[in-house]
Design a protein around this motif. Structure first.
Motif, PDB file in Angstrom:
ATOM      1  N   HIS A 128       2.921  13.601  -2.366  1.00 26.49           N
ATOM      2  CA  HIS A 128       2.302  13.410  -1.055  1.00 26.49           C
ATOM      3  C   HIS A 128       3.400  12.987  -0.093  1.00 26.49           C
ATOM      4  O   HIS A 128       4.217  12.116  -0.412  1.00 26.49           O
ATOM      5  CB  HIS A 128       1.220  12.330  -1.111  1.00 26.49           C
ATOM      6  CG  HIS A 128       0.050  12.686  -1.962  1.00 26.49           C
ATOM      7  ND1 HIS A 128      -1.154  13.116  -1.433  1.00 26.49           N
ATOM      8  CD2 HIS A 128      -0.120  12.674  -3.310  1.00 26.49           C
ATOM      9  CE1 HIS A 128      -2.015  13.341  -2.417  1.00 26.49           C
ATOM     10  NE2 HIS A 128      -1.410  13.090  -3.571  1.00 26.49           N
ATOM     11  N   LEU A 129       3.398  13.562   1.100  1.00 24.75           N
ATOM     12  CA  LEU A 129       4.488  13.329   2.044  1.00 24.75           C
ATOM     13  C   LEU A 129       4.056  12.413   3.180  1.00 24.75           C
ATOM     14  O   LEU A 129       3.008  12.615   3.788  1.00 24.75           O
ATOM     15  CB  LEU A 129       4.986  14.673   2.585  1.00 24.75           C
ATOM     16  CG  LEU A 129       5.355  15.700   1.490  1.00 24.75           C
ATOM     17  CD1 LEU A 129       5.871  16.979   2.111  1.00 24.75           C
ATOM     18  CD2 LEU A 129       6.380  15.113   0.511  1.00 24.75           C
ATOM     19  N   ALA A 130       4.883  11.412   3.452  1.00 25.59           N
ATOM     20  CA  ALA A 130       4.610  10.431   4.495  1.00 25.59           C
ATOM     21  C   ALA A 130       5.709  10.475   5.563  1.00 25.59           C
ATOM     22  O   ALA A 130       6.771  11.076   5.355  1.00 25.59           O
ATOM     23  CB  ALA A 130       4.511   9.029   3.890  1.00 25.59           C
ATOM     24  N   THR A 131       5.451   9.821   6.693  1.00 22.58           N
ATOM     25  CA  THR A 131       6.412   9.820   7.802  1.00 22.58           C
ATOM     26  C   THR A 131       6.653   8.397   8.304  1.00 22.58           C
ATOM     27  O   THR A 131       6.818   8.163   9.504  1.00 22.58           O
ATOM     28  CB  THR A 131       5.915  10.701   8.966  1.00 22.58           C
ATOM     29  OG1 THR A 131       4.659  10.193   9.444  1.00 22.58           O
ATOM     30  CG2 THR A 131       5.729  12.143   8.531  1.00 22.58           C
ATOM     31  N   ILE A 132       6.689   7.452   7.395  1.00 26.28           N
ATOM     32  CA  ILE A 132       6.760   6.037   7.768  1.00 26.28           C
ATOM     33  C   ILE A 132       8.054   5.691   8.496  1.00 26.28           C
ATOM     34  O   ILE A 132       8.062   4.869   9.412  1.00 26.28           O
ATOM     35  CB  ILE A 132       6.572   5.152   6.513  1.00 26.28           C
ATOM     36  CG1 ILE A 132       6.408   3.695   6.915  1.00 26.28           C
ATOM     37  CG2 ILE A 132       7.697   5.337   5.517  1.00 26.28           C
ATOM     38  CD1 ILE A 132       6.009   2.788   5.761  1.00 26.28           C
ATOM     39  N   ILE A 133       9.170   6.329   8.155  1.00 35.16           N
ATOM     40  CA  ILE A 133      10.439   5.992   8.796  1.00 35.16           C
ATOM     41  C   ILE A 133      10.481   6.492  10.239  1.00 35.16           C
ATOM     42  O   ILE A 133      11.099   5.862  11.104  1.00 35.16           O
ATOM     43  CB  ILE A 133      11.631   6.527   7.991  1.00 35.16           C
ATOM     44  CG1 ILE A 133      11.562   6.034   6.530  1.00 35.16           C
ATOM     45  CG2 ILE A 133      12.958   6.085   8.610  1.00 35.16           C
ATOM     46  CD1 ILE A 133      11.565   4.524   6.383  1.00 35.16           C
TER      47      ILE A 133
END
Length: 257
Positions: A128-133
């Motif tokens: 699963h891909l996240a964009t927290i940065i």
């Protein structure tokens, strides 16, 4: 166990612990900024809400475009990219951000073991891909890299490109992955990926809407950060005693059961 093996495991644990500490420091910095904004900004609560939103992994440009699901994506809302044999006895769920240093540390330590277990049919991984940065540091590199990885999934090349992105990860403060040229350059390291279809997918941000939907699922999932790693539902990233050898042992035990 040999002294060399013990030292290798200790080094891997120390590296992961170091990255966790860095992420906690970044989170503390974020909270300080939010508090400061609430004190000095004349716009009051509206301004604070804006800061929180900006630092929660959601960028203002990521909501454009339709939700185009990558080929073969599975799970709830088709947000998981599967790697490994369907029907494997164990499933590893991994939430990652391609700009996240702690994710790179995890990949460096565990990738050979994960490859071995998926290759033998004992383990299935759901990425699963996240964009927290992007939210914490600013920029769009997390989103653009995730879109490019989804484009690689369309081409049947996700595992190789996933590894290349982590192997060539820029510094956390550098938004190199926001540049499509960089993402296309790295695609040349994966045999057969650099095609007109892949280039068009990356340049147009075909899966940006899907990436934003995945990022929203991460934000709403109650996770403490990236990486979040669940083996058959159990968070193993929070297990201080976890090592690649222990992961392999647990997966093999499940396959014997």
């Amino acid at each position: 166990m040999s002294e060399k093996n013990r030292e290798g495991k200790r080094t891997a644990r120390e590296r992961l612990a170091e990255e966790r500490a860095k992420q906690k420091t970044a989170e503390k910095r974020r909270r300080v900024l939010i508090v400061a904004a609430s004190v000095v900004c004349v716009l009051g609560l509206a301004a604070v809400v804006g800061v929180v939103a900006a630092n929660s992994g959601k960028d203002k440009d990521s909501s454009s475009g339709p939700v185009v699901v990558p080929s073969g994506a599975e799970g709830q809302d088709s947000l998981a990219i599967p790697v490994g044999k369907e029907g494997a006895r164990s499933t590893l769920v991994v939430w990652e951000d391609f700009r996240c240093p702690a994710c790179k540390a995890f990949e460096t330590a565990y990738r050979p073991t994960i490859h071995e277990l998926t290759g033998s049919g004992k383990l299935k991984v759901e990425y699963h891909l996240a964009t927290i940065i992007d939210g914490n540091m600013g920029g769009t590199g997390s989103r653009n890299a995730a879109n490019a990885a989804a484009c690689a999934q369309d081409a049947g090349k996700f595992p190789g490109y996933h590894d290349v992105l982590f192997e060539n990860q820029p510094a956390e403060t550098s938004d190199d992955y926001a540049e499509t040229g960089k993402l296309l350059e790295l695609a040349k390291k994966v045999d057969g990926l650099d095609t007109p279809a892949f280039r068009t997918c990356v340049e147009k941000g075909t899966h940006n809407g899907w990436v934003e939907k995945s990022a929203a699922a991460f934000r709403n999932g109650g996770f403490s950060g990236t990486p979040t790693v669940l083996l058959d539902g159990k968070n193993i990233y929070q297990d201080q005693s976890m090592t690649p050898a222990k992961l392999k042992q647990q997966v093999e035990a499940a396959n014997k059961g």
